[in-house]
Scaffold this motif. Structure first.
Motif, PDB file in Angstrom:
ATOM      1  N   PRO A  29       0.838  -1.204   0.000  1.00 38.82           N
ATOM      2  CA  PRO A  29       0.000   0.000   0.000  1.00 38.82           C
ATOM      3  C   PRO A  29       0.875   1.258   0.000  1.00 38.82           C
ATOM      4  N   GLU A  30       0.453   2.246  -0.718  1.00 41.01           N
ATOM      5  CA  GLU A  30       1.162   3.532  -0.839  1.00 41.01           C
ATOM      6  C   GLU A  30       2.428   3.464  -1.694  1.00 41.01           C
ATOM      7  N   GLU A  31       2.764   2.297  -2.276  1.00 39.66           N
ATOM      8  CA  GLU A  31       3.938   2.198  -3.148  1.00 39.66           C
ATOM      9  C   GLU A  31       3.530   2.542  -4.574  1.00 39.66           C
ATOM     10  N   ASN A  32       4.284   3.426  -5.198  1.00 47.83           N
ATOM     11  CA  ASN A  32       3.979   3.871  -6.551  1.00 47.83           C
ATOM     12  C   ASN A  32       5.106   3.524  -7.504  1.00 47.83           C
ATOM     13  N   VAL A  33       4.743   3.248  -8.742  1.00 47.25           N
ATOM     14  CA  VAL A  33       5.730   3.019  -9.787  1.00 47.25           C
ATOM     15  C   VAL A  33       6.193   4.379 -10.297  1.00 47.25           C
ATOM     16  N   ASP A  34       7.505   4.606 -10.235  1.00 45.12           N
ATOM     17  CA  ASP A  34       8.082   5.855 -10.727  1.00 45.12           C
ATOM     18  C   ASP A  34       8.459   5.767 -12.205  1.00 45.12           C
ATOM     19  N   LEU A  35       8.959   4.612 -12.608  1.00 43.21           N
ATOM     20  CA  LEU A  35       9.465   4.430 -13.967  1.00 43.21           C
ATOM     21  C   LEU A  35       9.486   2.944 -14.269  1.00 43.21           C
ATOM     22  N   ALA A  36       9.158   2.557 -15.491  1.00 44.10           N
ATOM     23  CA  ALA A  36       9.180   1.144 -15.865  1.00 44.10           C
ATOM     24  C   ALA A  36       9.636   0.993 -17.309  1.00 44.10           C
ATOM     25  N   PHE A  37      10.403  -0.063 -17.541  1.00 49.86           N
ATOM     26  CA  PHE A  37      10.892  -0.393 -18.871  1.00 49.86           C
ATOM     27  C   PHE A  37      10.591  -1.845 -19.169  1.00 49.86           C
ATOM     28  N   LYS A  38      10.296  -2.126 -20.420  1.00 47.70           N
ATOM     29  CA  LYS A  38      10.068  -3.489 -20.866  1.00 47.70           C
ATOM     30  C   LYS A  38      11.270  -3.914 -21.693  1.00 47.70           C
ATOM     31  N   ASP A  42      10.434  -9.199 -20.189  1.00 52.79           N
ATOM     32  CA  ASP A  42      10.735  -8.860 -18.806  1.00 52.79           C
ATOM     33  C   ASP A  42      10.492  -7.381 -18.533  1.00 52.79           C
ATOM     34  N   LEU A  43      10.382  -7.041 -17.246  1.00 50.32           N
ATOM     35  CA  LEU A  43      10.149  -5.659 -16.843  1.00 50.32           C
ATOM     36  C   LEU A  43      11.208  -5.217 -15.839  1.00 50.32           C
ATOM     37  N   ILE A  44      11.618  -3.968 -15.937  1.00 58.29           N
ATOM     38  CA  ILE A  44      12.494  -3.320 -14.972  1.00 58.29           C
ATOM     39  C   ILE A  44      11.667  -2.185 -14.394  1.00 58.29           C
ATOM     40  N   ILE A  45      11.354  -2.270 -13.091  1.00 55.52           N
ATOM     41  CA  ILE A  45      10.410  -1.351 -12.476  1.00 55.52           C
ATOM     42  C   ILE A  45      11.070  -0.617 -11.307  1.00 55.52           C
TER      43      ILE A  45
END
Length: 127
Positions: A29-38, A42-45
């Protein structure tokens, strides 16, 4: 172009809200994604608190291994750029106390590896 980039091993930026929906069972809870790459599948989050590597496995990609690295546990990282004969770039992450990298990701002809490195530098150095 971003779909093609992902297929040939280049990281392409992904919409944060899409990733937050996909990771709703993983994020606290309260954690937000700042930036993500595919990167291919695979994903780098990058979130407020940690780096998450989502390693999609199998033919369908339904099986996923989520590797979570709190920023405070990342002791160092390196970026190796492409050369004339070495046609891929490499990104490595070490965690505290480890002699071998905890994570090693390869990129081919990728311009976003520098963006990923900057995002990790900002997250780790601001801890």
């Amino acid at each position: 172009m971003s779909l093609f980039d992902g297929i040939i091993g280049n990281a392409s930026e992904v919409d944060n809200s899409t990733i937050e929906k996909e990771l709703e069972d993983i994020l606290i809870p309260e954690e937000n994604v700042d930036l993500a790459f595919k990167l291919v599948r695979d994903l780098i989050i990058f979130t407020d608190y940690r780096l998450i590597i989502a390693d999609k496995q199998g033919i369908t990609g339904k099986k996923v291994e989520y590797k979570s690295y709190p920023y405070k546990s990342i002791s160092r990282f390196s970026v190796e750029t492409m050369g004339h004969f070495d046609l891929d770039a490499e990104f490595k992450i070490w965690i505290s106390g480890a002699t071998e990298p905890a994570e090693s990701l390869e990129f081919r002809k990728d311009k976003n590896i520098n963006d990923i490195q900057k995002a990790l530098a900002q997250a780790v150095l601001n801890q």
